[in-house]
Design an enzyme around this catalytic site. Sequence first.
Site, PDB file in Angstrom:
ATOM      1  N   ASP A  67      25.993  43.696  30.847  1.00 17.11           N
ATOM      2  CA  ASP A  67      26.192  44.954  31.565  1.00 17.11           C
ATOM      3  C   ASP A  67      27.546  45.133  32.228  1.00 17.11           C
ATOM      4  O   ASP A  67      27.687  45.937  33.144  1.00 17.11           O
ATOM      5  CB  ASP A  67      25.104  45.067  32.634  1.00 17.11           C
ATOM      6  CG  ASP A  67      25.071  43.841  33.547  1.00 17.11           C
ATOM      7  OD1 ASP A  67      26.086  43.130  33.616  1.00 17.11           O
ATOM      8  OD2 ASP A  67      24.035  43.599  34.187  1.00 17.11           O
ATOM      9  N   GLU A 121      20.923  40.086  25.716  1.00 14.09           N
ATOM     10  CA  GLU A 121      20.338  40.478  27.003  1.00 14.09           C
ATOM     11  C   GLU A 121      20.214  42.005  27.073  1.00 14.09           C
ATOM     12  O   GLU A 121      20.645  42.667  28.023  1.00 14.09           O
ATOM     13  CB  GLU A 121      21.128  39.948  28.207  1.00 14.09           C
ATOM     14  CG  GLU A 121      20.316  39.910  29.488  1.00 14.09           C
ATOM     15  CD  GLU A 121      21.099  39.392  30.692  1.00 14.09           C
ATOM     16  OE1 GLU A 121      21.820  40.168  31.320  1.00 14.09           O
ATOM     17  OE2 GLU A 121      20.973  38.186  30.988  1.00 14.09           O
ATOM     18  N   HIS A 143      27.707  39.270  45.826  1.00 10.24           N
ATOM     19  CA  HIS A 143      28.922  39.877  45.253  1.00 10.24           C
ATOM     20  C   HIS A 143      28.750  41.289  44.700  1.00 10.24           C
ATOM     21  O   HIS A 143      29.721  41.915  44.305  1.00 10.24           O
ATOM     22  CB  HIS A 143      29.451  38.997  44.109  1.00 10.24           C
ATOM     23  CG  HIS A 143      28.615  39.105  42.869  1.00 10.24           C
ATOM     24  ND1 HIS A 143      27.525  38.318  42.644  1.00 10.24           N
ATOM     25  CD2 HIS A 143      28.696  39.948  41.811  1.00 10.24           C
ATOM     26  CE1 HIS A 143      26.976  38.655  41.486  1.00 10.24           C
ATOM     27  NE2 HIS A 143      27.654  39.642  40.967  1.00 10.24           N
ATOM     28  N   ARG A 179      28.807  44.992  43.604  1.00  9.13           N
ATOM     29  CA  ARG A 179      29.728  46.053  43.996  1.00  9.13           C
ATOM     30  C   ARG A 179      29.109  47.040  44.989  1.00  9.13           C
ATOM     31  O   ARG A 179      29.728  47.434  45.968  1.00  9.13           O
ATOM     32  CB  ARG A 179      30.188  46.822  42.754  1.00  9.13           C
ATOM     33  CG  ARG A 179      31.670  46.708  42.497  1.00  9.13           C
ATOM     34  CD  ARG A 179      32.043  47.245  41.142  1.00  9.13           C
ATOM     35  NE  ARG A 179      33.061  46.387  40.560  1.00  9.13           N
ATOM     36  CZ  ARG A 179      34.356  46.667  40.535  1.00  9.13           C
ATOM     37  NH1 ARG A 179      34.800  47.801  41.028  1.00  9.13           N
ATOM     38  NH2 ARG A 179      35.214  45.825  40.013  1.00  9.13           N
ATOM     39  N   HIS A 182      32.163  34.198  46.253  1.00 10.89           N
ATOM     40  CA  HIS A 182      32.831  34.853  45.117  1.00 10.89           C
ATOM     41  C   HIS A 182      34.292  35.127  45.486  1.00 10.89           C
ATOM     42  O   HIS A 182      34.575  35.495  46.635  1.00 10.89           O
ATOM     43  CB  HIS A 182      32.085  36.164  44.832  1.00 10.89           C
ATOM     44  CG  HIS A 182      32.439  36.821  43.540  1.00 10.89           C
ATOM     45  ND1 HIS A 182      33.653  37.418  43.314  1.00 10.89           N
ATOM     46  CD2 HIS A 182      31.734  36.974  42.392  1.00 10.89           C
ATOM     47  CE1 HIS A 182      33.672  37.919  42.087  1.00 10.89           C
ATOM     48  NE2 HIS A 182      32.523  37.666  41.508  1.00 10.89           N
ATOM     49  N   GLU A 237      26.517  48.523  36.475  1.00 13.86           N
ATOM     50  CA  GLU A 237      25.855  47.761  35.409  1.00 13.86           C
ATOM     51  C   GLU A 237      24.776  48.565  34.679  1.00 13.86           C
ATOM     52  O   GLU A 237      24.596  48.415  33.472  1.00 13.86           O
ATOM     53  CB  GLU A 237      25.254  46.470  35.985  1.00 13.86           C
ATOM     54  CG  GLU A 237      26.293  45.418  36.386  1.00 13.86           C
ATOM     55  CD  GLU A 237      26.873  45.635  37.776  1.00 13.86           C
ATOM     56  OE1 GLU A 237      26.534  46.654  38.427  1.00 13.86           O
ATOM     57  OE2 GLU A 237      27.667  44.793  38.221  1.00 13.86           O
TER      58      GLU A 237
HETATM   59  C1  UD1 Z   1      31.678  41.348  37.926  1.00 15.99           C
HETATM   60  C2  UD1 Z   1      30.700  42.310  37.265  1.00 15.99           C
HETATM   61  C3  UD1 Z   1      29.306  42.108  37.756  1.00 15.99           C
HETATM   62  C4  UD1 Z   1      28.901  40.674  37.676  1.00 15.99           C
HETATM   63  C5  UD1 Z   1      29.952  39.812  38.346  1.00 15.99           C
HETATM   64  C6  UD1 Z   1      29.609  38.381  38.136  1.00 15.99           C
HETATM   65  C7  UD1 Z   1      31.622  44.448  36.817  1.00 15.99           C
HETATM   66  C8  UD1 Z   1      31.927  45.805  37.256  1.00 15.99           C
HETATM   67  N1  UD1 Z   1      31.058  43.664  37.654  1.00 15.99           N
HETATM   68  O1  UD1 Z   1      31.749  41.696  39.302  1.00 15.99           O
HETATM   69  O2  UD1 Z   1      28.406  42.876  36.966  1.00 15.99           O
HETATM   70  O3  UD1 Z   1      27.683  40.536  38.345  1.00 15.99           O
HETATM   71  O4  UD1 Z   1      31.219  40.044  37.755  1.00 15.99           O
HETATM   72  O5  UD1 Z   1      30.343  37.555  38.988  1.00 15.99           O
HETATM   73  O6  UD1 Z   1      31.855  44.040  35.704  1.00 15.99           O
HETATM   74  N2  UD1 Z   1      38.374  37.741  41.166  1.00 15.99           N
HETATM   75  C9  UD1 Z   1      39.240  36.680  41.171  1.00 15.99           C
HETATM   76  N3  UD1 Z   1      39.003  35.642  40.302  1.00 15.99           N
HETATM   77  C10 UD1 Z   1      37.950  35.627  39.454  1.00 15.99           C
HETATM   78  C11 UD1 Z   1      37.071  36.715  39.464  1.00 15.99           C
HETATM   79  C12 UD1 Z   1      37.293  37.768  40.320  1.00 15.99           C
HETATM   80  O7  UD1 Z   1      40.201  36.662  41.908  1.00 15.99           O
HETATM   81  O8  UD1 Z   1      37.785  34.651  38.687  1.00 15.99           O
HETATM   82  C13 UD1 Z   1      38.624  38.873  42.114  1.00 15.99           C
HETATM   83  C14 UD1 Z   1      39.753  39.796  41.644  1.00 15.99           C
HETATM   84  O9  UD1 Z   1      40.449  40.267  42.751  1.00 15.99           O
HETATM   85  C15 UD1 Z   1      38.981  40.942  40.984  1.00 15.99           C
HETATM   86  C16 UD1 Z   1      37.779  41.018  41.905  1.00 15.99           C
HETATM   87  O10 UD1 Z   1      37.459  39.670  42.206  1.00 15.99           O
HETATM   88  O11 UD1 Z   1      39.719  42.131  40.957  1.00 15.99           O
HETATM   89  C17 UD1 Z   1      36.567  41.712  41.324  1.00 15.99           C
HETATM   90  O12 UD1 Z   1      36.262  41.229  40.015  1.00 15.99           O
HETATM   91  P1  UD1 Z   1      35.401  42.176  39.017  1.00 15.99           P
HETATM   92  O13 UD1 Z   1      35.205  41.474  37.726  1.00 15.99           O
HETATM   93  O14 UD1 Z   1      36.015  43.527  38.954  1.00 15.99           O
HETATM   94  O15 UD1 Z   1      34.053  42.361  39.766  1.00 15.99           O
HETATM   95  P2  UD1 Z   1      32.952  41.326  40.224  1.00 15.99           P
HETATM   96  O16 UD1 Z   1      32.522  41.718  41.579  1.00 15.99           O
HETATM   97  O17 UD1 Z   1      33.413  39.953  39.985  1.00 15.99           O
HETATM   98  N1  UDP Z   2      27.098  30.457  39.362  1.00 19.59           N
HETATM   99  C1  UDP Z   2      27.974  29.371  39.291  1.00 19.59           C
HETATM  100  N2  UDP Z   2      28.655  28.983  40.421  1.00 19.59           N
HETATM  101  C2  UDP Z   2      28.509  29.626  41.601  1.00 19.59           C
HETATM  102  C3  UDP Z   2      27.626  30.738  41.658  1.00 19.59           C
HETATM  103  C4  UDP Z   2      26.943  31.134  40.532  1.00 19.59           C
HETATM  104  O1  UDP Z   2      28.119  28.769  38.237  1.00 19.59           O
HETATM  105  O2  UDP Z   2      29.148  29.237  42.582  1.00 19.59           O
HETATM  106  C5  UDP Z   2      26.403  30.892  38.140  1.00 19.59           C
HETATM  107  C6  UDP Z   2      24.908  30.976  38.237  1.00 19.59           C
HETATM  108  O3  UDP Z   2      24.307  29.753  37.876  1.00 19.59           O
HETATM  109  C7  UDP Z   2      24.563  32.086  37.240  1.00 19.59           C
HETATM  110  C8  UDP Z   2      25.797  32.935  37.217  1.00 19.59           C
HETATM  111  O4  UDP Z   2      26.818  32.207  37.872  1.00 19.59           O
HETATM  112  O5  UDP Z   2      24.390  31.552  35.936  1.00 19.59           O
HETATM  113  C9  UDP Z   2      25.531  34.224  37.898  1.00 19.59           C
HETATM  114  O6  UDP Z   2      26.715  34.893  38.015  1.00 19.59           O
HETATM  115  P1  UDP Z   2      26.952  35.987  39.090  1.00 19.59           P
HETATM  116  O7  UDP Z   2      25.980  35.845  40.194  1.00 19.59           O
HETATM  117  O8  UDP Z   2      28.398  35.927  39.414  1.00 19.59           O
HETATM  118  O9  UDP Z   2      26.716  37.317  38.240  1.00 19.59           O
HETATM  119  P2  UDP Z   2      25.451  38.207  37.850  1.00 19.59           P
HETATM  120  O10 UDP Z   2      24.438  37.331  37.223  1.00 19.59           O
HETATM  121  O11 UDP Z   2      25.023  38.885  39.095  1.00 19.59           O
HETATM  122  O12 UDP Z   2      26.005  39.190  36.895  1.00 19.59           O
END
Ligand code: UD1
Ligand code: UDP
Length: 375
Positions: A106, A128, A215, A217, A248, A142
């Site tokens: 998603d 999924e 985390h 949004r 996160h 999502e």
């Molecule tokens: C994204 C997904 C969400 C998923 C989550 C899993 C979207 C819109 N959201 O959310 O569905 O649940 O990932 O974790 O796709 N950042 C870093 N390093 C990283 C990752 C993120 O610095 O490795 C920071 C950056 O500033 C980035 C911000 O986090 O711009 C947000 O990352 P983004 O992928 O847009 O959204 P998530 O909240 O991580």
């Molecule tokens: N996870 C991880 N390290 C962490 C937190 C989560 O490896 O510190 C893993 C967790 O086991 C799961 C996945 O990240 O498999 C979930 O990701 P997240 O919660 O970021 O995204 P979502 O599932 O909400 O899209």
Amino acid sequence: MAQRSLCCQQKKKAMVVFGTRPEAIKMCPLIQELSRYSELDTVVCVSGQHRELLDQILDFFQVVPNYDLEIMKDRQSLNDITSAILLKIKPILEQEKPDIVLVHGDTPTAFAGALAAFYARIPVGHVEAGLRTYDMDSPFPEEFNRTAVGLLASYHFAPTEWARDNLLREGKPKDSVWVTGNTVIDAMKTTISPDYTDENLQWAKGSRLVLLTAHRRENLGEKHEEIFRAIRRVVDELPDVKVLFPVHPNPAVRDRLKVLQDSPRIRMIEPLDVRKFHNYLAHAYLVLTDSGGIQEEASGMGKPTLVLRDVTERPEGLWAGTLRLAGTQEDTVHQTFHLLMTNPGEYEKMSLLSKNPYGDGNACQRIAQVLLERL
Ligand code: UD1
Ligand code: UDP
């Protein structure tokens, strides 16, 4: 040389596209499974929507991408992600000409990857598939992304029967939907060891360990602050509770942590590699999360989990009893969390699980079989 190219022409090619931590955890076991079949070439393209979080998982599964679009920006917008992927993936699809593009779940990576494949007239397989809240605002974005990928896909790999039924109700042809189980249950077969321990688990020894993640949004900002205030209150009230919170990297999450600081029983740590995280889940007394995937993992282990949201697209855990919705308001979260920590009867009700509602650990094999038969 001529022989090699003849053999390669007969092979079918699957391109796997993903970019975030949860997609990587759920797609790497599939990549490993697909790589076992000589009839298939598997090409891996990561968007790099996440950077550190993604690399951690790729390292763990020893998956080396063929292409990395490297799109992540600090505080990126949904427009940034979607437009960068659409532009950068086009020449790769033109060069590789895969027989199918596989996306997961998603995220904007899944949506943009599927849309680019659709524009290039390449069939899309959705792993999924079929999760729904039927509320476009929650989770945002999502719910839109997964519904839109469903429109573009011609192969729908539903993790559960409920997800399959959603797809059939939406009019997907019956022979384009397969119930496979969730690939995350496959991943868990390789990560959990009964004798695992480390410094954080030693710190929690003798206390009840609560594992927290946050985390989403739509929860960023005020809602996260409400949730964190509720958690702080319970920790201050109950001296045998310790909270571990892998935070996160999103700066919008890190901006709001003040209320959790300066407690000797709350540890905020960097994101954990998946092996550590799964083993912490196994040791946790209770899980608090607004994550999607963690709901599957925790319920798969029969671990009581409070979901810090008003709705979930994973109701199977609610029906099994291991998940409970706690909302995002301070008083509701406090009340539900406090109840679970002080009422053994309520806790017991949530920790009884006879069968994993999200799969049996053989999802990747089922998906591979469909591809081998249908491509
Ligand atoms: C994204 C997904 C969400 C998923 C989550 C899993 C979207 C819109 N959201 O959310 O569905 O649940 O990932 O974790 O796709 N950042 C870093 N390093 C990283 C990752 C993120 O610095 O490795 C920071 C950056 O500033 C980035 C911000 O986090 O711009 C947000 O990352 P983004 O992928 O847009 O959204 P998530 O909240 O991580
Ligand atoms: N996870 C991880 N390290 C962490 C937190 C989560 O490896 O510190 C893993 C967790 O086991 C799961 C996945 O990240 O498999 C979930 O990701 P997240 O919660 O970021 O995204 P979502 O599932 O909400 O899209």
